[in-house]
Design a protein around this motif. Structure first.
Motif, mmCIF file in Angstrom:
data_model
loop_
_atom_site.group_PDB
_atom_site.id
_atom_site.type_symbol
_atom_site.label_atom_id
_atom_site.label_comp_id
_atom_site.label_asym_id
_atom_site.label_seq_id
_atom_site.Cartn_x
_atom_site.Cartn_y
_atom_site.Cartn_z
ATOM 1 N N TYR A 37 0.516 -0.887 -0.334
ATOM 2 C CA TYR A 37 0.105 0.151 -0.172
ATOM 3 C C TYR A 37 0.790 1.398 -0.367
ATOM 4 O O TYR A 37 1.754 1.361 0.616
ATOM 5 C CB TYR A 37 -0.429 -0.140 1.188
ATOM 6 C CG TYR A 37 -1.972 -0.646 0.911
ATOM 7 C CD1 TYR A 37 -3.015 -0.787 -0.029
ATOM 8 C CD2 TYR A 37 -1.754 -2.299 2.205
ATOM 9 C CE1 TYR A 37 -3.911 -2.275 0.490
ATOM 10 C CE2 TYR A 37 -2.908 -2.995 2.349
ATOM 11 C CZ TYR A 37 -3.984 -3.042 1.152
ATOM 12 O OH TYR A 37 -4.795 -4.220 0.873
ATOM 13 N N ASP A 41 -3.631 5.612 -0.359
ATOM 14 C CA ASP A 41 -5.143 4.004 -0.948
ATOM 15 C C ASP A 41 -5.479 3.662 -0.033
ATOM 16 O O ASP A 41 -4.951 3.971 1.545
ATOM 17 C CB ASP A 41 -4.118 2.866 -0.553
ATOM 18 C CG ASP A 41 -2.578 2.963 -1.797
ATOM 19 O OD1 ASP A 41 -3.052 3.340 -2.819
ATOM 20 O OD2 ASP A 41 -2.290 1.891 -1.977
ATOM 21 N N CYS A 52 -4.462 5.072 4.105
ATOM 22 C CA CYS A 52 -2.983 5.212 3.992
ATOM 23 C C CYS A 52 -2.284 6.440 4.302
ATOM 24 O O CYS A 52 -2.888 7.348 3.489
ATOM 25 C CB CYS A 52 -2.918 4.153 2.920
ATOM 26 S SG CYS A 52 -0.762 4.395 3.105
ATOM 27 N N SER A 58 2.043 -0.825 5.159
ATOM 28 C CA SER A 58 2.157 -2.068 3.850
ATOM 29 C C SER A 58 3.602 -3.017 5.851
ATOM 30 O O SER A 58 3.570 -4.623 5.112
ATOM 31 C CB SER A 58 2.892 -2.411 3.358
ATOM 32 O OG SER A 58 2.197 -1.790 2.416
#
Length: 672
Positions: A37, A41, A52, A58
């Motif tokens: 990501y 996102d 995000c 991530s």
């Protein structure tokens, strides 16, 4: 021995009440630990939508609704997956785009804003506002309901291209041309270089795109070379082919038709987008076929009056304060976050720090190296240990320093606090090392917010090849970085009584019974030492004098004494336990010793030895703690702390064998 750093990775997250998100396109995809990501996102967990907001999205431990989710994700609201019904469709005439179709959409490609693709004879362009969805997989393909989040329809194409020359084999030595929908771009072969996010390279005829930060940090590493091993997939995405991708040839040789077709294809007339406003009345002829992708978990009883704002833990983002020269959070909150205000270091290559050097006292940073290759502090967060619990004196707080770690063995983060940001005296908290190299990482330290000023500060110092140091401005290397953050704290929950100087006793005295008696700054310094003459010296009831040798904050001194009960709201009482906290400047953890005494009658003191203890650090301020039972007797009692050099533990309350010794008394009232 030096203080071992205590780590904690637990953050309490309070329950949140989320908005009913108005999203005509339904829910985004479920969070997937196998997906990389980037900032912007959007994902969902059950029916809660997250966006995000950092490079950590991530990383393990930063997933939505996890320990560090508040550092990586923003709660956007609530979705039910149901797409609003449309009015009767409005048809529009689409225009033909170009003289042929661009490359078909492929879910495995990495698209950018402005890229043009075809799907089912329709032409779509990846939008700048929703480009993150252009790479979200087949569920967000052009022409689908979710595809509207990232793609806009440009028109149609008839599927034929101008005839080309006889094809020639692609020669790797020639230029690799890639068309981004606007102009051709030359793609160079991969080689070890300082690649940044979005850079495209080729291996043979295949184009690869460097992923977003922080995964882009590995794009330059030989072990992540595209097509070599499996690690490259962590930093690179396949992004197309060199030859022919959309670029038309310039000089066709085949003989094109001299006459147009007798039955040209009519331009399709289809709805561009469904209406965002549902019809007031349902259709008299509803569709006999249900939706292909109905809501996964539609709300059975949606809220009639949803909250206007989601309820989340309050947080304060610091702003630069020119008076302090550092980021500052002016109001109290459960956390204070520098954000991007300390990114970089000094005049580092590609990483000049804004408002450098972001230290209250003007301690400067080193300028050597390059950003995201060498040491730097990127962010500092100071937060309470509970959601909705504001930063408060006397309670635990956590410092999270986001740093770029060059080497996990040679880099060290040192943590300090100053009880008064306007006149900072840095007190060493502890040190810790990163656990990784060549990437961003968080280093965490906990401490107890001291009681004193309501405007306090924290410093993080990140050094190369220094090791743990109690020097808050270690300047032995040009790769060192230090940054401060100033924040407001609430007063302690438990009542505190500050002593005042009592000329009858010749020492600080708390006149009324309380759970806490504090000398404050009344005993700072020692005797007539250089730069640290003690106020009302020597602050002893019986006239025991201090040594005068040495310099303040270089040699031994007692800076503060606190006597407190062992329970909030529990007043100091005869026969019950109490704790003595002596704040001292430690010259040497092996040769310095603190001796503790009490006198049951402050007016006629007979000093009784309680015990002795050594500091655990050297070259900094530190607290030495001793507990004892308040004796039964007079209601006006006293405590003495004696701090000596090279004496060892002694029961003599006026050990005077060295000119670096200090002793201070405090008188207080107890309940009987």
């Amino acid at each position: 021995m030096k203080l071992a750093a205590a780590f904690t990775f637990t953050i309490t997250i309070c329950s949140s009440v989320y908005d009913m998100a108005a999203d005509a396109q339904g829910c985004p995809l479920e969070f997937d630990t196998n997906v990389t990501y980037e900032v912007g996102d959007k994902v969902r967990v059950n029916r809660v939508v997250f966006e995000c907001k950092s490079v950590h999205c991530s990383q393990i431990g930063f997933e939505p609704v996890s320990s560090y989710s508040d550092l990586a994700w923003t709660v956007l609201g609530f979705c039910d997956g149901t797409i609003a019904p449309t009015t009767s469709p409005n048809f529009s005439i689409l225009t033909e785009v170009g003289d042929g179709c661009p490359n078909p959409y492929e879910a495995s490609y990495a698209y950018e804003a402005g890229d043009i693709v075809s799907r089912d004879s329709l032409v779509y362009e990846c939008t700048s506002s929703g480009s993150e969805y252009c790479n979200a997989g087949s569920n967000f393909a052009p022409g689908t309901d979710n595809g509207k989040l990232g793609w806009t329809r440009k028109g149609y194409c008839d599927g034929t291209k101008s005839p080309t020359n006889s094809p020639t084999a692609y020669a790797p030595a020639e230029k690799c041309r890639w068309y981004n929908g606007t102009q051709p771009i030359t793609i160079l072969p991969w080689h070890r270089s300082t690649y940044v996010a979005g850079t495209r390279v080729r291996k043979g005829t295949t184009i690869y795109k460097c992923k977003g930060f922080p995964f882009s940090l590995w794009c330059k590493t030989p072990g992540y070379e595209p097509e070599v091993g499996i690690a490259w997939k962590e930093s690179w995405l396949m992004a197309g082919e060199c030859h022919g991708r959309f670029e038309p040839t310039f000089s066709p040789t085949a003989s094109p038709s001299m006459a147009p077709t007798t039955s040209p294809t009519a331009a399709p007339t289809i709805s561009d987008f469904p209406s965002l406003s549902p019809s007031a009345e349902p259709s008299q002829n509803p569709s006999s076929v249900p939706s292909v992708t109905p809501s996964v978990t539609p709300s059975e009883n949606p809220s009639v009056s949803p909250s206007s704002q989601p309820s989340i833990c309050p947080a304060t983002n610091a702003v630069f304060d020119s008076n302090y020269g550092v980021p500052r959070c002016e109001s109290t909150s459960n956390s204070c976050d520098t954000g991007s205000l300390v990114v970089g270091r000094g005049e580092l290559e590609d990483g000049v720090e804004p408002n450098l050097s972001n230290t209250i006292d003007g301690c400067v940073d080193g300028n050597s190296g390059a950003h995201y290759e060498d040491e730097s502090i990127e962010r500092i967060v100071v937060k309470s240990n509970g959601c909705g619990q504001e930063l408060r004196a006397g309670e635990l707080a956590t410092i999270v320093a986001t740093v770029y770690a060059y080497d996990e063995y040679d880099d060290t983060a040192d943590f300090f606090y100053a009880v008064n940001a306007s006149n900072p005296v840095w007190v060493y908290i502890g040190s810790a090392r990163p656990t990784v190299s060549d990437q961003l990482t968080d280093i965490v330290m906990t401490y107890t917010i001291p009681i004193g000023s309501d405007i306090q500060a924290v410093r993080v110092q990140f050094t190369y090849n220094e090791g743990e140091t109690t020097d808050p401005c270690a300047d032995d290397d040009d790769y060192n970085d230090r940054d401060d953050v100033v924040f407001k704290v609430l007063p302690p929950t438990c009542p505190v009584t500050y002593a005042v100087f009592d000329s009858n006793y010749g020492v600080p005295r708390c006149e009324f019974a309380s759970n806490f008696c504090d000398t404050g700054s009344l005993v700072v310094g020692r005797g007539e030492m250089e730069d640290g003459v003690e106020p009302n010296l020597s602050n002893t009831i019986d006239g025991c004098v201090d040594g005068n040798s040495g310099a303040h904050y270089e040699d031994e001194s007692i800076e503060r004494i606190v006597v407190k009960s062992n329970g909030c709201g529990q007043e100091l009482r005869a026969g019950e336990l109490a704790t003595i906290v002596a704040t001292v400047y430690a010259y040497d953890e092996d040769d310095d010793t603190a001796d503790f005494f009490y006198a049951v009658n402050a007016s006629n003191p007979v000093w009784v030895y309680i015990g002795s203890a050594k500091p655990t650090v050297a070259g900094t301020l530190t607290d030495i703690v001793m507990t004892y039972t308040i004796p039964i007797g007079s209601d006006i009692q006293a405590v003495r702390v004696q701090y000596t050099y090279d004496e060892g533990a002694t029961t003599d309350p006026c050990a005077n064998y060295d000119d670096y010794n200090d002793r201070d008394d405090i008188v207080f009232k107890v309940l009987t």
